[in-house]
Design an enzyme around this catalytic site. Sequence first.
Site, short mmCIF file in Angstrom:
data_model
loop_
_atom_site.label_atom_id
_atom_site.label_comp_id
_atom_site.label_asym_id
_atom_site.label_seq_id
_atom_site.Cartn_x
_atom_site.Cartn_y
_atom_site.Cartn_z
N PRO A 238 1.80 -21.27 -23.33
CA PRO A 238 2.24 -21.17 -21.93
C PRO A 238 1.63 -19.97 -21.22
O PRO A 238 1.62 -19.91 -19.99
CB PRO A 238 3.76 -21.05 -22.03
N GLU B 233 7.23 -18.18 -31.54
CA GLU B 233 6.79 -17.33 -30.42
C GLU B 233 5.27 -17.25 -30.32
O GLU B 233 4.74 -16.45 -29.56
CB GLU B 233 7.37 -15.92 -30.57
N ARG C 145 -10.90 -39.75 -22.14
CA ARG C 145 -11.23 -40.75 -21.13
C ARG C 145 -12.52 -40.40 -20.38
O ARG C 145 -13.07 -41.24 -19.68
CB ARG C 145 -10.07 -40.98 -20.15
N ASP D 217 -11.65 -39.58 -9.47
CA ASP D 217 -10.40 -39.02 -9.98
C ASP D 217 -9.85 -38.03 -8.97
O ASP D 217 -10.60 -37.30 -8.33
CB ASP D 217 -10.65 -38.25 -11.30
#
Length: 277
Positions: free
Chosen positions: A92, A119, A161, A176
């Site tokens: 994150p 963590e 993809r 896209d």
Amino acid sequence: MRLDVVTIFPEYLEPLNVSLVGKARARGRLDVHVHDLRAWTHDRHHTVDDTPYGGGPGMVMMTGPWGEALDTVLADGYEAGARTPALVVPTPSGRPFTQELAVEFSERPWLIFTPARYEGIDRRVVDEYATRMPVYEVSIGDYVLAGGEAAVLVITEAVARLLPGVLGNAESHRDDSFAPGAMANLLEGPVYTKPPLWRGRGVPEVLLSGHHGRIARWRRDEALKRTTAHRPDLIERCPPEAFDKKDRETLSLLGWSPDPAGEPYGRFWCRPKAVEQ
Ligand code: ADE
């Protein structure tokens, strides 16, 4: 493209066997290797984590198993002929994963993913491998997952993809929503298919008209409306030349105007007051 994933939950990566990624593997476009990190532990409990130096909650993944695992994966890959690996560390606290990064990854021959639990991984592991190869620390969004495995699935699907021969039509990536280098990145508007009437709900008449020019205009206006509603930041960043006269009329109806003050900071449009949708 070769993909290695080192994880304490190899079964979490099962979805790599199905759908688009599964097809890419079956077609030989993707060579996927999933490894159990605990194979590189040497104690009875197969320990991979320990308490953090400096204190604090949670546990930190230890250097030992990761170092041995990555050395083995690298040696095996090189032996099999793979070259120029890059390490992808889902976290994150990484840089945002975007379509631009997906394109960059799709052009690399070998990606090694290190999804962490707890963590995170002892910093020295990333620092060590960063001396040997590019390391990408990436976040898939501003929320905290229990581990990086779901992020690996997301990144892998976005990358697979884009590989030649995986999606039928190579042209399709150009349109896209977040295609890098596009003049304007707009969200797609609504789409419809048969039947023409469902539970009393029809299809916008213009889509049945066969008039390609009007259809393209309608789609563009719907994209502008949707982007205004869900991602106004994308409109703000569009340079003036991204929009033609009719775009600017639609934007004006949606409450947008050019932002001369903001332009030096990359904000070209502003919407002084929220307009009823
Ligand atoms: N691990 C935990 N949360 C994550 C996130 N948002 N992106 C990537 N990896 C993660």
